[in-house]
Enzyme design. Structure first.
Site, short mmCIF file in Angstrom:
data_model
loop_
_atom_site.label_atom_id
_atom_site.label_comp_id
_atom_site.label_asym_id
_atom_site.label_seq_id
_atom_site.Cartn_x
_atom_site.Cartn_y
_atom_site.Cartn_z
CB CYS A 1 25.14 -31.72 26.44
SG CYS A 1 26.36 -32.96 26.03
CB CYS B 1 26.74 -39.51 23.67
SG CYS B 1 25.46 -38.53 24.45
CG ASP C 1 25.87 -38.38 27.98
OD1 ASP C 1 26.11 -37.26 27.52
OD2 ASP C 1 26.75 -39.26 28.17
CB CYS D 1 30.37 -35.78 28.31
SG CYS D 1 29.07 -34.75 27.65
#
Lengths: 283, 160
Positions: B137, B68, B70, B94
């Site tokens: 995450c 993603c 991140d 996010c």
């Protein structure tokens, strides 16, 4: 002499094309290197004649037939392959569907269900390469949607309406994926069975991560649109560089290199998005 | 109920739900948004900032999520007794990633270096009620903690 029968397949998937060979002939001992080279050439020729497909799929199939000269041992690296002779027919009039992919029947012109296992590249009639003419892609996309969009089928049967919805959605998905270099590259890797796993980058890429942190922190701290633009231009330059490198890697078939570069591209694409958000916050 | 509806009506209902789903950002499902705990950490993040990465008693963990894009930095400050007295984070990603790292800094504070090693991503995910699609995450936050602890350890080993 040997015969290779390559069946006509209506639908191809790069990974699943198989060639029917007379394995009895191939397993003959006393098969000379010259014969095996001829076999390799014949397979390539047959594939190229029968199928309009991309060079990488031909290459991957060729590798299965590369003659292995092991000195005295005259064996051929052969896989016992089988083929599925897929011959699709129209659901309405049973006329064979010769086109691949077939959106409409050639005979009764009725819309067909979306093809399974067809790559986005063949749906939008593009070569399976990383460099793409996006204008040509857009033209083909619009042309297809003019024919397939559900709005054209409001007076048709429920079944046709359903097929048109699925076809239209598939064409949308194909277009969105192939339009941007990042998603296009990732899709090309996916076609080769390679995916970016959901794991963590730490020690391996610490320099890259530090650079990303610094750029993100700088972007966070900008106070004028000009500063944000500067970072944006810098990022665009990095993305253009990466696009070139990915193209080279994919052309050479260096998939792991391409995967690492696409990962890097993902990080910078995120920064590009943040620059856009920052600029719009100034308005 | 579905048996009473005709196929066409059912199909239209499903497509309406899907359409509404598209109005929300990918992280939102059709019926709920981010959990209020995630929103709380996102709007009032705890311990945002930096510590001196060159200090002997500071461990820095820098991790990224390739899928993603991140990026997460987590730093810990350890006293002479091996207890984590301060922690700071900076995350670019996010809302769930920001919340996970914010919570991570809260969890490590007050723990010893060995105790902090036992913090699992499942603790973070449970506390924040993360949906399955955002579990990675919490994994990233766990890895950031471990990377910071590992960096601290390396520094202590070099000192000896």
């Amino acid at each position: 002499m040997f015969m290779i029968q390559v069946p006509r397949v209506s639908m191809l998937r790069v990974n699943t094309l198989r060639v029917l060979c007379r394995t009895g002939t191939l397993l003959q001992t006393g098969w000379s290197l010259k014969d095996r080279q001829s076999l390799s050439r014949a397979v390539t020729c047959a594939l190229q004649c029968c199928v309009s497909t991309d060079s990488s799929s031909i290459r991957s199939l060729q590798q299965q037939f590369v003659p292995q000269d092991r000195g005295d041992k005259r064996d051929v690296r052969v896989r016992h392959l089988c083929t599925a002779q897929v011959c699709l027919t129209c659901w309405n009039c049973q006329h064979p569907l010769k086109q691949k992919p077939a959106f409409f029947c050639e005979s009764c012109e009725v819309v067909q269900p979306p093809p399974e296992d067809t790559s986005y590249f063949s749906i939008l009639e593009c070569d399976c390469t990383f460099t793409l003419d996006t204008l040509k892609l857009q033209k083909k996309y619009l042309q297809l949607q003019r024919l397939l969009h559900p709005d054209n089928f409001s007076q048709k049967s429920e079944r046709e309406q359903g097929y048109s919805e699925s076809q239209s959605a598939l064409v949308n998905k194909a277009y969105e994926t192939l339009l941007k270099p990042l998603s296009r590259g990732l899709y090309m890797l996916e076609l080769q069975g390679l995916n970016i796993e959901e794991g963590t980058d730490s020690a391996v890429n610490s320099e890259l991560l530090m650079e990303l942190m610094e750029i993100n922190e700088a972007l966070d701290a900008v106070e004028t649109p000009q500063e944000a633009n500067e970072i944006g231009q810098d990022t665009k330059g990095k993305l253009a560089d990466l696009t070139e490198q990915i193209d080279t890697a994919l052309n050479k078939g260096e998939l792991q290199t391409a995967k690492a570069l696409l990962t890097k591209m993902k990080y910078f694409a995120n920064i590009e998005e943040k620059v856009k958000e920052k600029l719009s916050s100034f308005m | 109920m579905a048996g009473l509806m005709s196929g066409a009506t059912l199909r239209k209902c499903i497509s309406l739900l899907v359409y509404r789903g598209k109005l929300f950002s990918p992280e939102h499902s059709t019926s709920c948004s981010y959990h209020k705990k995630v929103v709380d950490h996102y709007e009032n993040p705890r311990n945002v900032g930096s510590l001196d990465k060159n200090a002997q008693n500071v461990g820095t963990g820098l991790v990224g999520a390739p899928a993603c894009g991140d990026v997460m930095k987590l730093q810990i400050q350890v006293d002479d007794n091996g207890k984590i007295v301060d922690a700071k984070f900076k995350t670019f990603g996010c809302g769930s990633a920001i919340a996970s790292s914010s919570l991570a800094t809260e969890l490590v504070k007050g723990k010893s270096v060995d105790e902090a090693l036992t913090i699992k991503n499942t603790d973070i995910a449970k506390e924040l009620c993360l949906p399955p699609v955002k579990l990675h995450c919490s994994m990233l936050a766990e890895d950031a903690i471990k990377a910071a602890l590992s960096d601290y350890r390396l520094k202590q080993d070099k000192k000896e």
